[in-house]
Design a protein around this motif. Structure first.
Motif, PDB file in Angstrom:
ATOM      1  N   TYR A 211       0.823  -1.210   0.000  1.00 16.65           N
ATOM      2  CA  TYR A 211       0.000   0.000   0.000  1.00 16.65           C
ATOM      3  C   TYR A 211       0.861   1.265   0.000  1.00 16.65           C
ATOM      4  O   TYR A 211       0.598   2.209  -0.740  1.00 16.65           O
ATOM      5  CB  TYR A 211      -0.958   0.002   1.193  1.00 16.65           C
ATOM      6  N   LEU A 212       1.888   1.286   0.826  1.00 15.61           N
ATOM      7  CA  LEU A 212       2.730   2.490   0.870  1.00 15.61           C
ATOM      8  C   LEU A 212       3.465   2.674  -0.462  1.00 15.61           C
ATOM      9  O   LEU A 212       3.596   3.796  -0.953  1.00 15.61           O
ATOM     10  CB  LEU A 212       3.724   2.416   2.037  1.00 15.61           C
ATOM     11  N   GLY A 213       3.922   1.582  -1.043  1.00 12.89           N
ATOM     12  CA  GLY A 213       4.609   1.656  -2.344  1.00 12.89           C
ATOM     13  C   GLY A 213       3.692   2.203  -3.430  1.00 12.89           C
ATOM     14  O   GLY A 213       4.086   3.038  -4.252  1.00 12.89           O
ATOM     15  N   GLN A 214       2.459   1.741  -3.412  1.00  8.31           N
ATOM     16  CA  GLN A 214       1.475   2.209  -4.392  1.00  8.31           C
ATOM     17  C   GLN A 214       1.248   3.716  -4.248  1.00  8.31           C
ATOM     18  O   GLN A 214       1.248   4.459  -5.244  1.00  8.31           O
ATOM     19  CB  GLN A 214       0.157   1.454  -4.167  1.00  8.31           C
ATOM     20  N   ALA A 215       1.087   4.157  -3.006  1.00 15.47           N
ATOM     21  CA  ALA A 215       0.859   5.588  -2.769  1.00 15.47           C
ATOM     22  C   ALA A 215       2.088   6.400  -3.165  1.00 15.47           C
ATOM     23  O   ALA A 215       1.958   7.483  -3.756  1.00 15.47           O
ATOM     24  CB  ALA A 215       0.516   5.820  -1.297  1.00 15.47           C
ATOM     25  N   ILE A 216       3.268   5.901  -2.850  1.00 15.49           N
ATOM     26  CA  ILE A 216       4.479   6.655  -3.167  1.00 15.49           C
ATOM     27  C   ILE A 216       4.649   6.794  -4.683  1.00 15.49           C
ATOM     28  O   ILE A 216       5.061   7.855  -5.164  1.00 15.49           O
ATOM     29  CB  ILE A 216       5.711   6.008  -2.491  1.00 15.49           C
ATOM     30  N   LEU A 241      10.882  -0.224   5.709  1.00 13.41           N
ATOM     31  CA  LEU A 241      11.371   0.720   4.700  1.00 13.41           C
ATOM     32  C   LEU A 241      11.994   0.033   3.472  1.00 13.41           C
ATOM     33  O   LEU A 241      11.646   0.374   2.337  1.00 13.41           O
ATOM     34  CB  LEU A 241      12.341   1.729   5.348  1.00 13.41           C
ATOM     35  N   PRO A 242      12.884  -0.963   3.669  1.00 13.79           N
ATOM     36  CA  PRO A 242      13.421  -1.642   2.469  1.00 13.79           C
ATOM     37  C   PRO A 242      12.329  -2.320   1.640  1.00 13.79           C
ATOM     38  O   PRO A 242      12.414  -2.364   0.413  1.00 13.79           O
ATOM     39  CB  PRO A 242      14.393  -2.679   3.050  1.00 13.79           C
ATOM     40  N   MET A 243      11.305  -2.829   2.312  1.00 13.63           N
ATOM     41  CA  MET A 243      10.202  -3.470   1.590  1.00 13.63           C
ATOM     42  C   MET A 243       9.418  -2.432   0.783  1.00 13.63           C
ATOM     43  O   MET A 243       8.958  -2.720  -0.326  1.00 13.63           O
ATOM     44  CB  MET A 243       9.269  -4.173   2.585  1.00 13.63           C
ATOM     45  N   VAL A 244       9.258  -1.240   1.343  1.00 19.36           N
ATOM     46  CA  VAL A 244       8.561  -0.164   0.629  1.00 19.36           C
ATOM     47  C   VAL A 244       9.343   0.211  -0.626  1.00 19.36           C
ATOM     48  O   VAL A 244       8.775   0.362  -1.718  1.00 19.36           O
ATOM     49  CB  VAL A 244       8.364   1.074   1.536  1.00 19.36           C
ATOM     50  N   ARG A 246      11.307  -1.654  -2.378  1.00 19.27           N
ATOM     51  CA  ARG A 246      11.148  -2.706  -3.390  1.00 19.27           C
ATOM     52  C   ARG A 246       9.790  -2.611  -4.079  1.00 19.27           C
ATOM     53  O   ARG A 246       9.672  -2.831  -5.280  1.00 19.27           O
ATOM     54  CB  ARG A 246      11.336  -4.092  -2.749  1.00 19.27           C
ATOM     55  N   GLU A 247       8.752  -2.279  -3.312  1.00 18.72           N
ATOM     56  CA  GLU A 247       7.416  -2.151  -3.913  1.00 18.72           C
ATOM     57  C   GLU A 247       7.367  -0.974  -4.889  1.00 18.72           C
ATOM     58  O   GLU A 247       6.733  -1.060  -5.939  1.00 18.72           O
ATOM     59  CB  GLU A 247       6.354  -1.985  -2.825  1.00 18.72           C
ATOM     60  N   VAL A 248       8.012   0.123  -4.541  1.00 16.08           N
ATOM     61  CA  VAL A 248       8.022   1.278  -5.448  1.00 16.08           C
ATOM     62  C   VAL A 248       8.695   0.881  -6.761  1.00 16.08           C
ATOM     63  O   VAL A 248       8.183   1.152  -7.854  1.00 16.08           O
ATOM     64  CB  VAL A 248       8.738   2.492  -4.807  1.00 16.08           C
ATOM     65  N   GLN A 249       9.834   0.234  -6.640  1.00 13.19           N
ATOM     66  CA  GLN A 249      10.560  -0.232  -7.826  1.00 13.19           C
ATOM     67  C   GLN A 249       9.667  -1.128  -8.694  1.00 13.19           C
ATOM     68  O   GLN A 249       9.559  -0.947  -9.900  1.00 13.19           O
ATOM     69  CB  GLN A 249      11.779  -1.026  -7.356  1.00 13.19           C
ATOM     70  N   LYS A 250       9.012  -2.065  -8.026  1.00 15.09           N
ATOM     71  CA  LYS A 250       8.208  -3.065  -8.726  1.00 15.09           C
ATOM     72  C   LYS A 250       6.981  -2.424  -9.392  1.00 15.09           C
ATOM     73  O   LYS A 250       6.712  -2.650 -10.572  1.00 15.09           O
ATOM     74  CB  LYS A 250       7.764  -4.106  -7.689  1.00 15.09           C
ATOM     75  N   GLN A 251       6.271  -1.592  -8.642  1.00 18.75           N
ATOM     76  CA  GLN A 251       5.010  -1.058  -9.153  1.00 18.75           C
ATOM     77  C   GLN A 251       5.229   0.044 -10.193  1.00 18.75           C
ATOM     78  O   GLN A 251       4.383   0.251 -11.059  1.00 18.75           O
ATOM     79  CB  GLN A 251       4.144  -0.549  -7.995  1.00 18.75           C
ATOM     80  N   MET A 252       6.358   0.757 -10.110  1.00 19.12           N
ATOM     81  CA  MET A 252       6.616   1.810 -11.098  1.00 19.12           C
ATOM     82  C   MET A 252       6.916   1.193 -12.468  1.00 19.12           C
ATOM     83  O   MET A 252       6.713   1.840 -13.502  1.00 19.12           O
ATOM     84  CB  MET A 252       7.783   2.688 -10.645  1.00 19.12           C
TER      85      MET A 252
END
Lengths: 297, 297
Positions: A211-216, A241-244, A246-252
Motif C-alpha cells: 500500500y505504501l509503495g502504491q501511494a508513493i 522501509l526496504p520493503m517499501v 522494493r514495492e516502489v521499484q516493482k510497481q513503477m
C-alpha cells in the motif's frame, strides 16, 4: 541568540518546545490534548514569560492557511469537535503578544527536515507520516506548499489488494484510501493486535509495503519530489522501509527513470532528526513569522 | 513588437506558430511528426528568417528539464525510438541562433492558460489533457512545476471499476493507470469504436467520468490546485465535464471542503483558449528564455 516557541499540536498530545535559530531544541514537554478550555491555559503557561521572539504551530487539521481568509489560523472541520472552528493562531497572538507562524503538522515536519535534516540539499521534497493517521507534508522550492487548502495526501485512493483480509479501509470518508488501509489503527483492525506486536509476521509488512509503495508511486507521478521521507510510528518497524522501496521499484515498472529512481536507498529515506523534525519545523515557522513581522514594520 | 516562435512538439504532429508578447497567434502550421531527419528541416524552414527573438518548445516526453544536467533539452526515454535521446533544444539553438525555452507539452498548455486564460487569477493550477494519452501540467506559484523530473500525472494508479468490460488498461507499463483506462485509445479498445462514435452511449461516459473523477480527487489531495482545467480530444464530448464534476463530488465524500469544492462549476473547467493554449504557453516559454538571456548578458 533569539529563542522561539514550537507547538506541535496533535489530536492526542501537544508537544511544546523552545528552540533557537539553529533549530536546537532547548526544552520540551508534552501535554495531553483535551478541550481548548483545559489545554490552552496549560500551553500558554508553558510559553509565557520565556522571552520568546515568536511561536510556530504545526497543527492537526484540516486548518485554514489562507492569510486572506477570515478564518485564517482556525482549525476547521476536524472530527475533534471541541476544537472545531477554533481560532488557535488568534488565541496565541492575543495571549502571548508575539508573532505566530502556522502550518499543518506534516508540513512543519517536512520543513524541519528541509531546513536542518535529510532534505536540506533539495528544493522539492515530501514527508509522509504513517501513524494514527497518514499525512503528507509537501515542500516546494524550499517552502511548505499549500495550494487551494493544503495537500491531504493521506487520503488518496489506492487499490485494495485482493487478498487483504480486511474488506474495506477504516476511514469514515473513503472505502479504500491510504489512511484507511495503511495507518496504525488499520493494521490493528486488520490483524486484531497492534502493529508493534506483529514485527515477525511477514505478511503484515508485505501488505503494508504494497500500500505504501502504491501511494508513493502516485506521489512521484504527481508531486515529483526530489526526496521522500517516511516517518511516524508505523515506520519504527525497521524491516518496513526496504520493503517499501522494493514495492516502489516493482510497481513503477520502470516508467519514471533516472535521478532518484536509480538509487532508491537515497531517494526514499527515514527521518533524520530523531523525531524532533516537527518541533524544529515549528521553530522555522516561528522564525519566518518573526522576520515577516519585522519586515512589515 | 517582438515576435516569438512556438513549437508544440507532439508524437503525431508538430504545431508551429508565431506569436507576440500578448500571446496573440499570428501564424500557425502543422507538420507531421516523422523522424528527426525528415521533420527537423521542415521545422527549421518554418521558423528561420522570421526575425524571432526566441522560440519556446512544449514537447512530448519524457524530457530532461534540468538545466544542470548534461542531457538538458533532450527527449529521453520515449517509445518513439527515432526521437529517443534527441537533443531538440540544442538543435534549435544551433540552427536558429536564438534563445530556446523548453518544457513538457502539458506544462506549456497549463502555462498558456495560466498567463492568458482561465487560470490567470490563481497561482496554483493543473491542466489535464485527455486524448491519445493523458497528461497533467502543473503550475505552482505561476510557473511550470518540475520537481525531480516532471509530474507524470497521467500514469497514477486508479481502481478499475468492477463492471468495466475491459479487464485491464492498455498502458504497457501499468495494469490500471489513468492513461491505460481513460485515454482515447483505451475507450476505443474497450468499446470497439472510437469515442467520437459513442456520444449517445451513456455507459461509456459514466465509466470515463468515474475514472477521471477518481484521478482528480487524487490530484486535489496531492497537488491542491486552485483550479483544474480539462482539455484534449476526449473532452470534446460535451456531456462529459458535468459528469466528471459529479463524480468528484461523490468520490470525495465531503472530505476536502470549502473554496473550489463548494463550486465545482468554476473549479473544474474546460479550456478557455480554443486549443491555442499549448502554442500560447510556448510563446511564454520563449518570452522567458529571451528575458533570461537578456539578464545573463
Amino acid at each position: 541568540m533569539l529563542h522561539f516557541g514550537a507547538l506541535e499540536a496533535g489530536g492526542t498530545k501537544m508537544v511544546c518546545a523552545i528552540g533557537n535559530e539553529n533549530g536546537q531544541i532547548l526544552e520540551r514537554v508534552s501535554i495531553p490534548t483535551e478541550t481548548p478550555e483545559k489545554t490552552m491555559p496549560a500551553l500558554i503557561d508553558f510559553f509565557k514569560d520565556k522571552g520568546l521572539a515568536a511561536i510556530g504551530i504545526g497543527c492537526f487539521g484540516p486548518v485554514d492557511l489562507d492569510k486572506n481568509s477570515k478564518t485564517y489560523g482556525f482549525i476547521t472541520s476536524t472530527p475533534k469537535l471541541s476544537w472545531k472552528n477554533y481560532p488557535i493562531v488568534a488565541e496565541f497572538e492575543k495571549t502571548l503578544g508575539i508573532p505566530v507562524g502556522f502550518d499543518t503538522d506534516v508540513n512543519a515536519a517536512a520543513l524541519g527536515e528541509a531546513v536542518w535534516g535529510c532534505t536540506k540539499t533539495v528544493k522539492n521534497s515530501i514527508y509522509i507520516t504513517v501513524g494514527t493517521g497518514v499525512g503528507v507534508g509537501v515542500i516546494i522550492d524550499g517552502k511548505p506548499y499549500h495550494g487551494m487548502i493544503h495537500p491531504e495526501g493521506g487520503h488518496i485512493f489506492i487499490s485494495r489488494r485482493k487478498d487483504d483480509p480486511m474488506e474495506q479501509g477504516i476511514c469514515p470518508y473513503h472505502a479504500t484510501c491510504l489512511e484507511g488501509l495503511a495507518s496504525g489503527p488499520a493494521i490493528e483492525k486488520r490483524w486484531g493486535v497492534k502493529g508493534a506486536a506483529l514485527s515477525d509476521r511477514k505478511e503484515v509488512w508485505e501488505l503494508e509495503a504494497y500500500y505504501l509503495g502504491q501511494a508513493i508511486c502516485t506521489y512521484i507521478m504527481t508531486l515529483s519530489p526530489e526526496r521522500i521521507i517516511l516517518g511516524g510510528g508505523v515506520m519504527h518497524q525497521q524491516q518496513l522501509l526496504p520493503m517499501v522501496r522494493r514495492e516502489v521499484q516493482k510497481q513503477m515498472c520502470g516508467y519514471v527513470q533516472g535521478k532518484g529512481m536509480d538509487n532508491l536507498d537515497e531517494y526514499i529515506v527515514p527521518i533524520s532528526l530523531n523525531d524532533n523534525q516537527g518541533a524544529m519545523g515549528c521553530i522555522k515557522l516561528a522564525m519566518d513569522a518573526w522576520k515577516e513581522k519585522g519586515e512589515a514594520q
